[in-house]
Design an enzyme around this catalytic site. Sequence first.
Site, mmCIF file in Angstrom:
data_model
loop_
_atom_site.group_PDB
_atom_site.id
_atom_site.type_symbol
_atom_site.label_atom_id
_atom_site.label_comp_id
_atom_site.label_asym_id
_atom_site.label_seq_id
_atom_site.Cartn_x
_atom_site.Cartn_y
_atom_site.Cartn_z
ATOM 1 N N ASP A 106 0.847 -1.198 0.000
ATOM 2 C CA ASP A 106 0.000 0.000 0.000
ATOM 3 C C ASP A 106 0.879 1.243 0.000
ATOM 4 O O ASP A 106 2.037 1.202 0.435
ATOM 5 C CB ASP A 106 -0.903 0.022 1.246
HETATM 6 N N1 URA Z 1 -1.030 -5.865 4.018
HETATM 7 C C1 URA Z 1 -1.598 -4.644 3.963
HETATM 8 O O1 URA Z 1 -2.669 -4.427 4.515
HETATM 9 N N2 URA Z 1 -0.959 -3.683 3.291
HETATM 10 C C2 URA Z 1 0.231 -3.856 2.691
HETATM 11 O O2 URA Z 1 0.766 -2.932 2.094
HETATM 12 C C3 URA Z 1 0.814 -5.130 2.755
HETATM 13 C C4 URA Z 1 0.172 -6.133 3.423
#
Ligand code: URA
Length: 244
Positions: A106
């Site tokens: 993310d």
């Molecule tokens: N899980 C998440 O919620 N976000 C990420 O970026 C990676 C794993």
Amino acid sequence: MTDNLQRLQKVIAAAGITSRRKAEGLISSGQVYVNGKQTTELGTKVRPLVDEISINGKTIIVQPKIYLMLNKPKGYVASSRSFPNQPSVLELIKNKERIFTVGRLDKDTTGLLLLTNDGNFDEIVSHPRYQIQKKYRVGLRGKVALDSLKDIQGPIYWEGEAYNPISIKLLNFDKKENLSFAEIIVAEGKNHEVKNIFEAFGFKVITLQRISLGKLNLGSLKIGQSRPLTNKEIGELISYGKKK
Ligand code: URA
């Protein structure tokens, strides 16, 4: 990046001309020329795409494989698609070749992110079938009691999706930041996997950092910096594809 020097026989094999062993035969028997000079030495190192390699007068086209680890900063999109007005992790990589991110993180997640131009490698590292474990350090809002995380067994459901974390460990509470830190290991690669798992328990993820992937970990790599993977690291990850 330093010059990407690779062994001549490896480069010939990577170009799909023949196997590495047969490439050694071509070199030893004097059929290979590097920049117009006959090269019979097996250990010769070349720069793919820079040095001109020819076999029996025919120039070979080489697409060298690139494998990088980046310590992703917050606020960068980790996707090969471009999003207007949003900084992309690709801007942090000096390498001019066409590369893409392996899986995704993310925008607000930090830490270990791999980039490559090898689709096969991407498939092995990203696909849940190969069960490569990813470890995250998570900052949760407020003081979290150990009991509420301890007994996680079997799938956790959030918005109709099942999640199967491998382990969750509560670390410490930072009073000043009002954050409880935990470590979670997952291997499914689902969208917002870690955030959704903690949401299911009623916890809000405030900070999220990926600290390891298989045997790879961030080590001393500074935030925003990248480095090439070693052959051993590449080999270890590719070997997951042979296990299933
Ligand atoms: N899980 C998440 O919620 N976000 C990420 O970026 C990676 C794993």
